[in-house]
Design an enzyme around this catalytic site. Structure first.
Site, PDB file in Angstrom:
ATOM      1  N   SER A 198       0.865  -1.187   0.000  1.00 52.69           N
ATOM      2  CA  SER A 198       0.000   0.000   0.000  1.00 52.69           C
ATOM      3  C   SER A 198       0.893   1.226   0.000  1.00 52.69           C
ATOM      4  O   SER A 198       2.022   1.174   0.501  1.00 52.69           O
ATOM      5  CB  SER A 198      -0.870   0.027   1.262  1.00 52.69           C
ATOM      6  OG  SER A 198      -1.469   1.298   1.418  1.00 52.69           O
ATOM      7  N   TYR A 238      -1.772  -1.743  10.242  1.00 58.50           N
ATOM      8  CA  TYR A 238      -1.935  -1.937   8.795  1.00 58.50           C
ATOM      9  C   TYR A 238      -0.782  -1.283   8.044  1.00 58.50           C
ATOM     10  O   TYR A 238      -0.141  -1.917   7.190  1.00 58.50           O
ATOM     11  CB  TYR A 238      -3.273  -1.338   8.351  1.00 58.50           C
ATOM     12  CG  TYR A 238      -3.495  -1.379   6.863  1.00 58.50           C
ATOM     13  CD1 TYR A 238      -3.952  -2.547   6.248  1.00 58.50           C
ATOM     14  CD2 TYR A 238      -3.263  -0.263   6.055  1.00 58.50           C
ATOM     15  CE1 TYR A 238      -4.162  -2.601   4.879  1.00 58.50           C
ATOM     16  CE2 TYR A 238      -3.466  -0.310   4.692  1.00 58.50           C
ATOM     17  CZ  TYR A 238      -3.924  -1.484   4.108  1.00 58.50           C
ATOM     18  OH  TYR A 238      -4.115  -1.533   2.743  1.00 58.50           O
TER      19      TYR A 238
END
Ligand SMILES: NC(=O)c1ccc[n+]([C@@H]2O[C@H](COP(=O)([O-])OP(=O)(O)OC[C@H]3O[C@@H](n4cnc5c(N)ncnc54)[C@H](OP(=O)(O)O)[C@@H]3O)[C@@H](O)[C@H]2O)c1
Length: 273
Positions: A153, A167
């Protein structure tokens, strides 16, 4: 040079974890339209079967097969591998896309939000890859390596916590792990690359992308001016997995509309205006 086959995947077999929704589904459709047989696996086996049925109805040259698979535990990974082997004796492409997140403000972020996220996003990704190496090694050649694509990401590259601390850290780990594996596996004719997506419409981002208005607001914060689309993911996958990407390993593809190069204001901006 045959331009037509640069992005073709005729005869290839791919596994996409988390392939029934969001980015995984976008990738699965792209791979399938390019001719691959795509195995789609996530915890909800019925959803994977249903999506495979929908994809097979598109009339594309490839094929989709859906079944249950959980990468959040070692037993789950082992069972997933057994399910893969029941369906194919070769594997050319592994897309480690399954992922989960957890959001809470700094000061209230629970300890439990680390293990769960790290197990799926990092440990599961690593263990699945490690245990599928014999199949990937068997399929890769110097001219046409096997391909591993890990979904990181942009939050794993840039300092954006957004309340998703475990995350963001897990995605930084995915990116770093992809580079380490790229180095170790190049000699085995396996490329390992990562995607670092910006905002895409998915179940994970539904809280902020559930309708046109919210999507447009999220898109306004992206330098290119919109959220990501199916073709953006499919394009990356065909590039990395087709003949066109055979010489690329250890790359982090910034499919984030320019968020990856956003920085603070220019240093002298205030002084000059
Ligand atoms: N959307 C974005 O803006 C964005 C941006 C950057 C990176 N990403 C990354 O893209 C990947 C896909 O996410 P998404 O945004 O498309 O969200 P999503 O729609 O929620 O997809 C996540 C997928 O992972 C599967 N999954 C979750 N836990 C699993 C487990 N233990 N074993 C197997 N599969 C599991 C889910 O299916 P089941 O519930 O059936 O298991 C689901 O299909 C993730 O790695 C995410 O971090 C997304």
């Amino acid at each position: 040079m045959d331009i037509d086959t640069l992005f073709g995947l005729e005869g290839k077999v791919a596994l996409v974890t988390g392939g029934a929704t969001g980015i995984g589904r976008m990738a699965a459709e792209g791979l399938m339209r390019a001719g691959a047989t795509v195995l789609i696996a996530s915890r909800k086996g019925e959803a994977c079967e249903a999506v495979a049925k929908e994809l097979n109805a598109l009339g594309a040259s490839g094929k989709a097969v859906g079944f249950a698979g959980d990468v959040g535990t070692e037993e789950g990974v082992d069972a997933l591998i057994a399910s893969v082997k029941e369906r194919t004796d070769k594997l050319d492409i592994l897309m480690n896309n399954a992922g989960i997140t957890w959001g809470a403000p700094l000061g209230q972020f629970p300890f439990a939000a680390w293990g769960k996220v790290m197990d799926v996003n990092v440990a599961g990704l690593f263990d699945l890859t490690q245990k599928l190496l014999p199949m990937l090694k068997a399929s890769g050649t110097v001219d046409d390596p096997a391909r591993v694509v890990n979904v990181g990401s942009v939050m794993g590259e840039r300092e954006m916590g957004d309340g998703a601390y475990s995350y963001a850290a897990s995605k930084a780990a995915v990116i770093h792990m992809s580079k380490i594996l790229a180095k170790e596996l190049a000699g085995d004719a396996i490329t390992v690359n990562a995607l670092a997506p910006g905002p895409f419409v998915s179940r994970m981002t539904a809280f902020a992308t559930h309708d046109e208005e919210t999507r447009s607001k999220v898109g306004d914060d992206v330098p290119i001016g919109r959220v990501g689309r199916d073709e953006d993911i499919a394009g990356c996958m065909l590039f990395l997995c087709g003949r066109g990407g055979a010489y690329i390993t250890g790359a982090v593809v910034p499919v984030s509309g320019g968020i990856n190069v956003m920085s603070g204001p220019n240093i002298f901006e205030q002084a000059l205006h």
